[in-house]
Design an enzyme around this catalytic site. Structure first.
Site, short mmCIF file in Angstrom:
data_model
loop_
_atom_site.label_atom_id
_atom_site.label_comp_id
_atom_site.label_asym_id
_atom_site.label_seq_id
_atom_site.Cartn_x
_atom_site.Cartn_y
_atom_site.Cartn_z
N ASP A 52 0.65 -1.19 0.12
CA ASP A 52 -0.07 0.07 -0.05
C ASP A 52 1.00 1.25 -0.09
O ASP A 52 2.23 1.15 0.37
CB ASP A 52 -0.92 -0.11 1.27
CG ASP A 52 -1.85 1.22 1.42
OD1 ASP A 52 -2.20 1.55 0.32
OD2 ASP A 52 -1.99 1.57 2.50
N ASP A 54 -0.07 5.06 1.29
CA ASP A 54 -0.39 5.97 2.56
C ASP A 54 -0.20 4.94 3.78
O ASP A 54 -0.95 4.13 3.93
CB ASP A 54 -2.04 6.25 2.22
CG ASP A 54 -2.05 7.26 1.04
OD1 ASP A 54 -1.13 8.27 0.93
OD2 ASP A 54 -3.00 7.16 0.42
#
Length: 569
Positions: A52, A54
């Site tokens: 991922d 963020d």
């Protein structure tokens, strides 16, 4: 010539019970470099590493980033009619923690365990004591599955709104011009429920993230809001050498490109002296606009991104994987198809228990690595405040001593009130070392809902995925034994249960009178000899079958060996 222990340990027959008279002690890396294990995972089986962006690759600085999100959300609320006095609030990182539950009926922030039992209850900035809590929760318990009423604030993005909810409840409860009610507050003939207030906050947060200036202001001052780690290119390049690496983010391409360009903005490549590489070169597959957790189900249409304009190209992408191409949408099935991988080949690394970890594990069987930035502080308190933990253990010993010579015939009632008060005081002091809401993982001896979710869904977890840099890619992350109370509090000494135990405890699965058993089996065999079933009785396995700790799959390994032998022929 003396043989080294590393050489001797290669041969299972030479494994020692102790090392030259000294008890073996397991080597452990420094706590701040550690990766912690819930379920065993063999790194050499991992063929793809997924990330991922963020709060995983891009870690936002705390409390600067939360303060920015908090201020922008307050401004949005004021713009839609909330009191201007709210602009005076300043984000306080000492108050909120992740994993809290907001009760939209009573307006309380709740810290609960895995079963819904209340650990902490706060109404605004007011922490409710036992009697006050029982007025609203008679059994100090909530129905967690009542998702219409109870909202779990589980993500790092939820921290500003967690604190904002407390600010709003405290403001409207204590401001003279508003009248407090059980489920909200009144301003003359106007009534605002905690539920509608909560929905306003949720809408404001979404507006700030998707339509407001949060991303714009973040990009204007990346150095202030985003952590930059020089070890990132090195780790990803090493992952490239042993497998494939992919990125799945909900962010759009333009934002992703600027964040990732900053993260890889070094004058050199993976190592000092090597040539600089663009961030895209570290990934075999890049997916933006993923819309997780939908991504782990049916997903969305897979499209190609024009990296010059940031716009999407017309039509669904149906071609093979192309290095350097950026895709939009898709699904977890798309990832497996394009990379030629199956579920357990993939280690997915993210910070979101629901959006990243739970869904990728439950729907796809991906192996999971949860990033928990708060773990650094949790470990600091665990080690730095060890005296408090030791005092709790001592108090437990004192408590046991008071009951040492008493049984059910005793009329004596020891006075344990002073010990109980001290236990409460030490536990409270310990909780306050973490913040006003206490530890992310526990409250006293009780584990939180967040802790239970980490243990249930994350195979591995650490403060940062960069900690993988300190382990070889052949490493076996082996889960420790999770001890139940009857195992953790009973020493490994032989006790003859036939002499010590009550006759009512008759469940013994090993001490069998084999002569009597054989006679009964012989009689049974004679009585049904005409039926001749294939097996009358189970036989204890003679080979290793009960092994679930090593991330082994012997059948798969045998198939791989056979395939290799066939290829050689």
């Amino acid at each position: 010539m003396t043989t080294s222990w590393s050489d001797r340990l290669q041969n299972a027959a030479d494994l020692p019970a102790n090392m030259d008279g000294h008890a073996l002690k397991k080597y452990r890396r420094e706590a701040y470099h550690r990766v912690f294990v819930n379920r065993s995972l063999a790194m050499e089986k991992i063929k793809c590493f997924g990330f991922d962006m963020d709060y995983t690759l891009a870690v936002y600085k705390s409390p600067e980033y939360e303060s920015l999100g908090f201020d922008l959300t307050v401004e949005r609320l004021v713009s839609i009619g909330y009191p201007h006095e709210l602009l005076n609030f300043v984000y306080d990182p000492a108050f909120p923690t992740r994993g809290l539950v907001f009760d939209t009926h009573y307006g309380n922030l709740l810290k609960v365990d895995a079963y819904g039992n209340l650990l902490v209850c706060a109404h605004g900035f007011n922490f409710l004591r036992g009697p006050e809590t029982r007025d609203q929760y008679p059994n100090k318990f909530i129905q967690r599955d009542d998702t219409d009423r109870f909202y779990i604030l589980n993500t790092l993005f939820n921290l500003p709104e967690t604190y904002l909810l407390a600010c709003l409840v405290d403001f409207f409860t204590n401001c003279d011009r508003y009248t407090s009610c059980e489920t909200g507050f009144k301003d003359g003939d106007l009534f605002m429920s905690f539920r509608s207030m909560f929905q306003d906050v949720r809408d404001a947060v979404d507006w700030v993230h998707y339509k407001g200036s949060l991303k714009e202001k973040t990009l204007e001052n990346l150095e202030k809001y985003v952590v930059k780690d020089g070890k990132l290119p090195l780790l990803l390049s090493r992952m490239n050498e042993v497998g494939k690496v992919f990125l799945v983010t909900n962010s759009d391409y333009k934002y992703t490109d600027k964040i990732m360009t900053y993260l890889f903005d070094f004058p050199h490549g993976p190592k000092p002296g090597s040539a600089h590489r663009p961030w895209q070169s570290y990934f075999d597959l890049i997916l933006v606009d993923a819309r997780k957790p939908l991504f782990f189900g049916e997903g969305t249409v897979l499209r190609q991104v024009d990296t010059v304009t940031g716009k999407l190209k017309i039509g669904t992408y149906t071609g093979p994987l192309q290095h350097g191409i950026v895709y939009s949408g898709g699904s977890s099935d798309t990832v497996c198809d394009l990379l030629g991988a199956k579920g357990k080949d993939i280690l997915y690394i993210g910070d979101h228990i629901f959006g990243d970890i739970l869904k990728s594990k439950k729907r796809q069987g991906w192996r999971t690595f949860l990033v928990i930035p708060e773990l650094a502080q949790e470990l600091h308190v665990w080690t730095d405040k060890s005296a408090l933990f030791e005092e709790l253990q001592s108090l437990d010993i004192f408590l046991a001593e008071l009951y040492k010579h008493l049984d059910s015939s005793s009329n004596e009632r020891p006075d344990i009130s002073s010990i109980q008060r001290r236990i409460k005081k030490v536990t409270h002091d310990m909780d306050m070392c973490y913040g006003m809401m206490g530890s992310l993982f526990r409250s006293g001896s009780r584990q939180t809902l967040f802790a239970s979710q980490v243990m249930r869904y994350a195979d591995l977890y650490a403060a940062s995925f960069i900690n993988l840099l300190y382990y070889p890619f052949s490493y076996l992350f082996r889960a420790a034994h999770v001890l139940m109370p009857h195992e953790s509090t009973v020493e490994h000494t032989h006790v003859d249960i036939n002499e010590k135990e009550s006759p009512m405890a008759t469940r013994n699965r090993t001490s069998v009178d084999f002569k009597d058993s054989d006679y009964k089996r012989h009689q049974l065999t004679r009585s049904i000899s005409e039926i001749k079933p294939p097996n009358l009785f189970p036989q204890a396995p003679q080979e290793i079958t009960h092994c679930h700790d090593e991330d082994d799959d012997e059948e798969e390994e045998e198939e791989e060996v056979e395939e290799e032998e066939e290829e050689e022929e």
